[in-house]
Every structure is written in structure tokens, then in C-alpha cells.
Write a protein that holds these residues in place. Structure first.
Motif, PDB file in Angstrom:
ATOM      1  N   LEU A 158       0.832  -1.200   0.000  1.00 41.99           N
ATOM      2  CA  LEU A 158       0.000   0.000   0.000  1.00 41.99           C
ATOM      3  C   LEU A 158       0.869   1.252   0.000  1.00 41.99           C
ATOM      4  CD1 LEU A 158      -2.591  -1.045   2.741  1.00 41.99           C
ATOM      5  CD2 LEU A 158      -2.850  -1.214   0.249  1.00 41.99           C
ATOM      6  N   SER A 159       0.336   2.314  -0.563  1.00 41.12           N
ATOM      7  CA  SER A 159       0.975   3.629  -0.504  1.00 41.12           C
ATOM      8  C   SER A 159       0.116   4.509   0.403  1.00 41.12           C
ATOM      9  CB  SER A 159       1.079   4.261  -1.895  1.00 41.12           C
ATOM     10  OG  SER A 159       1.941   3.505  -2.727  1.00 41.12           O
ATOM     11  N   PRO A 160       0.620   4.879   1.562  1.00 39.62           N
ATOM     12  CA  PRO A 160      -0.201   5.674   2.483  1.00 39.62           C
ATOM     13  C   PRO A 160      -0.461   7.075   1.962  1.00 39.62           C
ATOM     14  CG  PRO A 160       2.065   5.567   3.257  1.00 39.62           C
ATOM     15  CD  PRO A 160       1.972   4.617   2.096  1.00 39.62           C
ATOM     16  N   LEU A 161      -1.584   7.645   2.334  1.00 42.68           N
ATOM     17  CA  LEU A 161      -1.860   9.041   2.056  1.00 42.68           C
ATOM     18  C   LEU A 161      -0.978   9.904   2.958  1.00 42.68           C
ATOM     19  CD1 LEU A 161      -5.777   8.847   1.878  1.00 42.68           C
ATOM     20  CD2 LEU A 161      -4.139   8.756  -0.014  1.00 42.68           C
ATOM     21  N   SER A 162      -0.891  11.190   2.668  1.00 38.66           N
ATOM     22  CA  SER A 162      -0.018  12.068   3.455  1.00 38.66           C
ATOM     23  C   SER A 162      -0.740  12.581   4.690  1.00 38.66           C
ATOM     24  CB  SER A 162       0.439  13.258   2.606  1.00 38.66           C
ATOM     25  OG  SER A 162      -0.655  14.105   2.307  1.00 38.66           O
ATOM     26  N   ARG A 163       0.006  12.697   5.786  1.00 41.21           N
ATOM     27  CA  ARG A 163      -0.587  13.226   7.023  1.00 41.21           C
ATOM     28  C   ARG A 163      -0.964  14.690   6.883  1.00 41.21           C
ATOM     29  NH1 ARG A 163       2.758  10.321  11.844  1.00 41.21           N
ATOM     30  NH2 ARG A 163       3.946   8.884  10.562  1.00 41.21           N
ATOM     31  N   ILE A 164      -0.216  15.428   6.077  1.00 41.37           N
ATOM     32  CA  ILE A 164      -0.466  16.863   5.980  1.00 41.37           C
ATOM     33  C   ILE A 164      -1.864  17.129   5.405  1.00 41.37           C
ATOM     34  CG2 ILE A 164       0.482  17.226   3.668  1.00 41.37           C
ATOM     35  CD1 ILE A 164       1.050  19.515   6.713  1.00 41.37           C
ATOM     36  N   ASP A 165      -2.350  16.231   4.550  1.00 45.33           N
ATOM     37  CA  ASP A 165      -3.681  16.381   3.960  1.00 45.33           C
ATOM     38  C   ASP A 165      -4.717  15.482   4.621  1.00 45.33           C
ATOM     39  OD1 ASP A 165      -2.922  18.303   1.994  1.00 45.33           O
ATOM     40  OD2 ASP A 165      -2.013  16.681   0.821  1.00 45.33           O
ATOM     41  N   HIS A 166      -4.270  14.489   5.378  1.00 45.13           N
ATOM     42  CA  HIS A 166      -5.175  13.554   6.038  1.00 45.13           C
ATOM     43  C   HIS A 166      -4.705  13.395   7.486  1.00 45.13           C
ATOM     44  CE1 HIS A 166      -5.268  12.647   1.714  1.00 45.13           C
ATOM     45  NE2 HIS A 166      -6.552  12.416   1.909  1.00 45.13           N
ATOM     46  N   PRO A 167      -5.030  14.354   8.334  1.00 44.77           N
ATOM     47  CA  PRO A 167      -4.503  14.380   9.711  1.00 44.77           C
ATOM     48  C   PRO A 167      -4.865  13.134  10.515  1.00 44.77           C
ATOM     49  CG  PRO A 167      -5.515  16.489   9.134  1.00 44.77           C
ATOM     50  CD  PRO A 167      -5.879  15.525   8.047  1.00 44.77           C
ATOM     51  N   VAL A 168      -3.941  12.746  11.376  1.00 43.96           N
ATOM     52  CA  VAL A 168      -4.133  11.589  12.248  1.00 43.96           C
ATOM     53  C   VAL A 168      -4.156  12.047  13.698  1.00 43.96           C
ATOM     54  CG1 VAL A 168      -2.990  10.046  10.615  1.00 43.96           C
ATOM     55  CG2 VAL A 168      -1.645  11.129  12.427  1.00 43.96           C
ATOM     56  N   ARG A 169      -4.588  11.160  14.580  1.00 47.33           N
ATOM     57  CA  ARG A 169      -4.560  11.425  16.020  1.00 47.33           C
ATOM     58  C   ARG A 169      -3.528  10.529  16.680  1.00 47.33           C
ATOM     59  NH1 ARG A 169      -8.494  14.150  18.916  1.00 47.33           N
ATOM     60  NH2 ARG A 169      -8.179  12.749  20.684  1.00 47.33           N
ATOM     61  N   TYR A 170      -2.817  11.100  17.640  1.00 41.31           N
ATOM     62  CA  TYR A 170      -1.786  10.384  18.376  1.00 41.31           C
ATOM     63  C   TYR A 170      -2.278  10.073  19.789  1.00 41.31           C
ATOM     64  CZ  TYR A 170       0.982  12.090  14.481  1.00 41.31           C
ATOM     65  OH  TYR A 170       1.437  12.359  13.214  1.00 41.31           O
ATOM     66  N   TYR A 171      -1.771   8.971  20.350  1.00 38.60           N
ATOM     67  CA  TYR A 171      -2.243   8.509  21.650  1.00 38.60           C
ATOM     68  C   TYR A 171      -1.081   8.015  22.517  1.00 38.60           C
ATOM     69  CZ  TYR A 171      -6.907   8.453  19.547  1.00 38.60           C
ATOM     70  OH  TYR A 171      -8.074   8.806  18.924  1.00 38.60           O
ATOM     71  N   PHE A 172      -1.164   8.313  23.792  1.00 41.80           N
ATOM     72  CA  PHE A 172      -0.269   7.700  24.767  1.00 41.80           C
ATOM     73  C   PHE A 172      -0.836   6.338  25.138  1.00 41.80           C
ATOM     74  CE2 PHE A 172       0.545  12.271  25.725  1.00 41.80           C
ATOM     75  CZ  PHE A 172       1.906  12.279  25.482  1.00 41.80           C
ATOM     76  N   ILE A 173       0.061   5.358  25.229  1.00 38.79           N
ATOM     77  CA  ILE A 173      -0.346   4.020  25.651  1.00 38.79           C
ATOM     78  C   ILE A 173       0.532   3.589  26.825  1.00 38.79           C
ATOM     79  CG2 ILE A 173      -1.020   3.431  23.285  1.00 38.79           C
ATOM     80  CD1 ILE A 173       1.543   1.587  23.254  1.00 38.79           C
ATOM     81  N   ASP A 174       0.230   2.435  27.393  1.00 38.60           N
ATOM     82  CA  ASP A 174       1.040   1.746  28.397  1.00 38.60           C
ATOM     83  C   ASP A 174       1.245   2.585  29.660  1.00 38.60           C
ATOM     84  OD1 ASP A 174       2.681   0.141  29.863  1.00 38.60           O
ATOM     85  OD2 ASP A 174       4.094  -0.263  28.238  1.00 38.60           O
ATOM     86  N   PHE A 175       0.338   2.422  30.594  1.00 42.85           N
ATOM     87  CA  PHE A 175       0.428   3.119  31.874  1.00 42.85           C
ATOM     88  C   PHE A 175       0.951   2.185  32.963  1.00 42.85           C
ATOM     89  CE2 PHE A 175      -2.727   5.199  29.232  1.00 42.85           C
ATOM     90  CZ  PHE A 175      -2.298   6.520  29.288  1.00 42.85           C
ATOM     91  N   GLY A 176       1.823   1.261  32.551  1.00 41.43           N
ATOM     92  CA  GLY A 176       2.330   0.244  33.463  1.00 41.43           C
ATOM     93  C   GLY A 176       3.152   0.771  34.623  1.00 41.43           C
ATOM     94  N   ILE A 177       3.872   1.889  34.427  1.00 44.93           N
ATOM     95  CA  ILE A 177       4.640   2.456  35.546  1.00 44.93           C
ATOM     96  C   ILE A 177       4.152   3.869  35.867  1.00 44.93           C
ATOM     97  CG2 ILE A 177       6.669   1.058  35.019  1.00 44.93           C
ATOM     98  CD1 ILE A 177       8.013   3.597  33.941  1.00 44.93           C
ATOM     99  N   SER A 178       2.963   4.205  35.394  1.00 40.32           N
ATOM    100  CA  SER A 178       2.410   5.537  35.642  1.00 40.32           C
ATOM    101  C   SER A 178       1.954   5.662  37.098  1.00 40.32           C
ATOM    102  CB  SER A 178       1.235   5.801  34.701  1.00 40.32           C
ATOM    103  OG  SER A 178       1.643   5.731  33.349  1.00 40.32           O
ATOM    104  N   THR A 179       1.741   6.895  37.501  1.00 42.83           N
ATOM    105  CA  THR A 179       1.288   7.174  38.862  1.00 42.83           C
ATOM    106  C   THR A 179       0.077   8.094  38.822  1.00 42.83           C
ATOM    107  OG1 THR A 179       3.547   6.995  39.726  1.00 42.83           O
ATOM    108  CG2 THR A 179       1.926   8.099  41.124  1.00 42.83           C
ATOM    109  N   LEU A 180      -0.975   7.701  39.530  1.00 44.29           N
ATOM    110  CA  LEU A 180      -2.155   8.541  39.725  1.00 44.29           C
ATOM    111  C   LEU A 180      -2.084   9.095  41.144  1.00 44.29           C
ATOM    112  CD1 LEU A 180      -4.956   9.703  39.141  1.00 44.29           C
ATOM    113  CD2 LEU A 180      -5.926   7.449  39.696  1.00 44.29           C
ATOM    114  N   PHE A 181      -1.908  10.404  41.244  1.00 48.79           N
ATOM    115  CA  PHE A 181      -1.772  11.039  42.545  1.00 48.79           C
ATOM    116  C   PHE A 181      -3.145  11.417  43.098  1.00 48.79           C
ATOM    117  CE2 PHE A 181       2.160  11.995  40.221  1.00 48.79           C
ATOM    118  CZ  PHE A 181       3.106  11.493  41.103  1.00 48.79           C
ATOM    119  N   GLU A 182      -3.271  11.313  44.396  1.00 43.54           N
ATOM    120  CA  GLU A 182      -4.475  11.807  45.049  1.00 43.54           C
ATOM    121  C   GLU A 182      -4.466  13.327  45.013  1.00 43.54           C
ATOM    122  OE1 GLU A 182      -6.913   9.926  46.030  1.00 43.54           O
ATOM    123  OE2 GLU A 182      -5.840   8.080  45.519  1.00 43.54           O
TER     124      GLU A 182
END
Length: 293
Positions: A142-166
Motif C-alpha cells: 500500500l501507498s499511504p496518504l499524506s498526514r499533511i492532507d489527512h490528519p491523524v490522532r496520536y495517543y499515549f499508551i502503556d500506563f504500566g509504571i504511571s502514577t495517579l496522585f491523590e
């Protein structure tokens, strides 16, 4: 050694491509990921955290569970091709970090491997989940379309060592876990500010994956990157200020620059001449279409 298993699957109800990850049933990763996917924040405009679609117990291991998320691909696959694509990545990830910290969550490992994208705008007909450059059946390239004309969304994953503070809890933690080993303050004994760790990791990603190693022409991001990667955590901005610095930089850029191609650092002179010529022709066609349209 902890072994993490992630597989792709298809949801029966609607054919959606998903990822299923093995997690500790009552662990912090499940708790934090679910907290960031709760109804009241799931549609927040700055939320760039991977949505949790379902969690169900492992029938064979009483302390394990399966966490179901949308299928995403690495943020740099396919590679970036225009300057504006990089500025958009910087904007979204800084917005995501601002949201995380507003929810009292420190990711603590927001390095390149833990930032993904929804690539569906680039592959409107889909792609194979493992052979990501191929059609869904794995046969055709496949030939991907360009991001500049077809915007994408980015995501943070993996909260394995994350901290939720009170609410009101100190953001100081200890520990040396994480992918970025250039962090100067990591310690098992001396507490450090987990939010400022996130700032350094993300700034270091901008520096290593864009400014220093791969591309020319992104020097306008230097002030932001230098501030985020200051060795003294006290000299680093918080996420909201870093986002403000980005917006100040972005406002100073000419719109035509954003559509200009990224020039790889390993590109030869003949290649540069050829690809610059192609880029000029492409932008001419783009502008003509918009004038006629």
C-alpha cells in the motif's frame, strides 16, 4: 522479567480491529487506563490517552485480565514527510501531556514506543495488523496518504509504571524504570518530580527523533526542546507552559513552510535536488486545485 503480551483481534460486534493486552487484574495499569477513559473525560479535546474498550478476566489466571483497546500503529510508521506533520505531532502530544497532568497522572514512560497513532486516515481501506505496509489480506503493498492532507490522532499508551496522585498529593516519586535512560534525576533513593520527568522524556523524543537524528529544517523547535530537556528539573516548564511555548513558535511560522517536505539528514545532494523539484511540483498542483476548486 515481566513479559507483556499484546495481540490484534477483530471485534465481532462491528468488525473493529483491536489490540488485546494481558495485564494484572487489579494493577495500576488497569486502574489508571480506566480512569483516563471514564465517561466524563473520554471526549475531552485534549485527551490523547488510548481508550479502554473492555476489560475481562483471564479464565486461566486469577490475577490476570485482558484489556481491549483500539488497534493503533507506531507514530512514525509511515515516516513523516512534511514540516507541518511534525508540528502537529508536537502539538497533540503536548496537549495530551497537559491533559494527563490535569488529571493528576504522570505517565513516567512517554517515550517513542509508548506513543501510537490511529493510522486509518492514511489507509482508508485498512491494512494488515502485522505487515502494516500491506493490504488487509497481506497480499498487496500500500501507498499511504499524506498526514499533511489527512490528519491523524496520536495517543499515549502503556500506563504500566504511571502514577495517579491523590488530590493534593506530592508528585515526588522514586524509581529507575522507563525507556529513557538519559533522565538525569532518576533514583531509587532520592525523590524526584514525576511531572517534570514526563516533560524531559517528551522533549528528548522531539530532540532525538526529529531535530538531531533524522531531519533538517526543524530548528525553530530548539527553544522548546532546550527548555523541556533542561538538566535541572526546576528549570523545565510544566506541560501547560510547554504547550504555550509551542503555540508561540507555531504562530511565527509561515503557512507555506508547514507544507514543505522534511529533508532527511542522510539525504544526498542529488536526492535533495530531485525531491525538492518533486515537492515544488506537488505544491503547485495543490495550490492550483484549491484555486480552481
Amino acid at each position: 522479567m515481566k513479559i507483556t503480551v499484546v495481540i490484534d483481534a477483530v471485534r465481532k460486534s462491528d468488525g473493529m480491529l483491536v489490540s488485546i493486552k494481558t495485564v494484572k487484574r487489579d494493577g495500576d495499569e488497569v486502574r489508571i487506563a480506566s480512569y483516563l477513559s471514564r465517561l466524563e473525560v473520554s471526549s475531552h479535546p485534549l485527551n490523547r490517552c488510548v481508550p479502554v474498550l473492555d476489560i475481562f478476566p483471564d479464565p486461566l489466571k486469577h490475577d490476570a485480565a485482558f484489556m481491549v483497546m483500539p488497534y493503533f500503529r507506531p507514530f512514525d510508521d509511515p515516516e513523516f514527510s512534511a514540516i507541518g506533520e511534525v508540528t502537529e505531532f508536537v502539538r497533540q502530544t503536548l496537549e495530551g501531556l497537559t491533559f494527563l497532568h490535569s488529571q493528576r497522572v504522570a505517565h513516567r514512560d512517554c517515550a517513542a514506543a509508548n506513543i501510537m497513532m490511529d493510522g486509518s486516515p492514511l489507509y482508508p481501506q485498512g491494512h494488515h495488523p502485522q505487515r502494516t505496509e500491506s493490504s488487509p489480506n497481506g497480499i498487496f503493498l500500500l501507498s499511504p496518504l499524506s498526514r499533511i492532507d489527512h490528519p491523524v490522532r496520536y495517543y499515549f499508551i502503556d500506563f504500566g509504571i504511571s502514577t495517579l496522585f491523590e488530590d493534593g498529593q506530592s508528585p515526588y516519586v522514586v524509581g529507575r524504570e522507563g525507556r529513557d535512560k538519559e533522565l538525569p534525576e532518576l533514583s531509587d533513593d532520592v525523590p524526584y518530580n514525576a511531572y517534570k520527568v514526563d516533560i524531559f522524556i517528551l522533549g528528548n523524543l522531539f530532540k532525538r527523533d526529529f531535530l538531531q537524528v533524522k531531519y533538517y529544517g526543524l530548528e525553530f523547535l530548539d527553544p522548546l526542546v532546550k527548555a523541556m530537556t533542561a538538566r535541572d528539573p526546576a528549570h523545565r516548564p510544566d506541560a501547560e507552559v510547554a504547550l504555550s511555548i509551542y503555540h508561540d513558535i507555531r504562530r511565527g511560522l509561515n503557512p507555506p513552510l508547514l507544507r514543505w517536505r522534511l529533508r532527511p539528514r542522510d539525504e544526498s545532494a542529488p536526492e535533495r535536488i530531485l525531491y525538492d523539484s518533486v515537492a515544488v511540483a506537488r505544491e503547485g498542483i495543490y495550490r492550483l486545485r484549491h484555486i480552481v476548486g
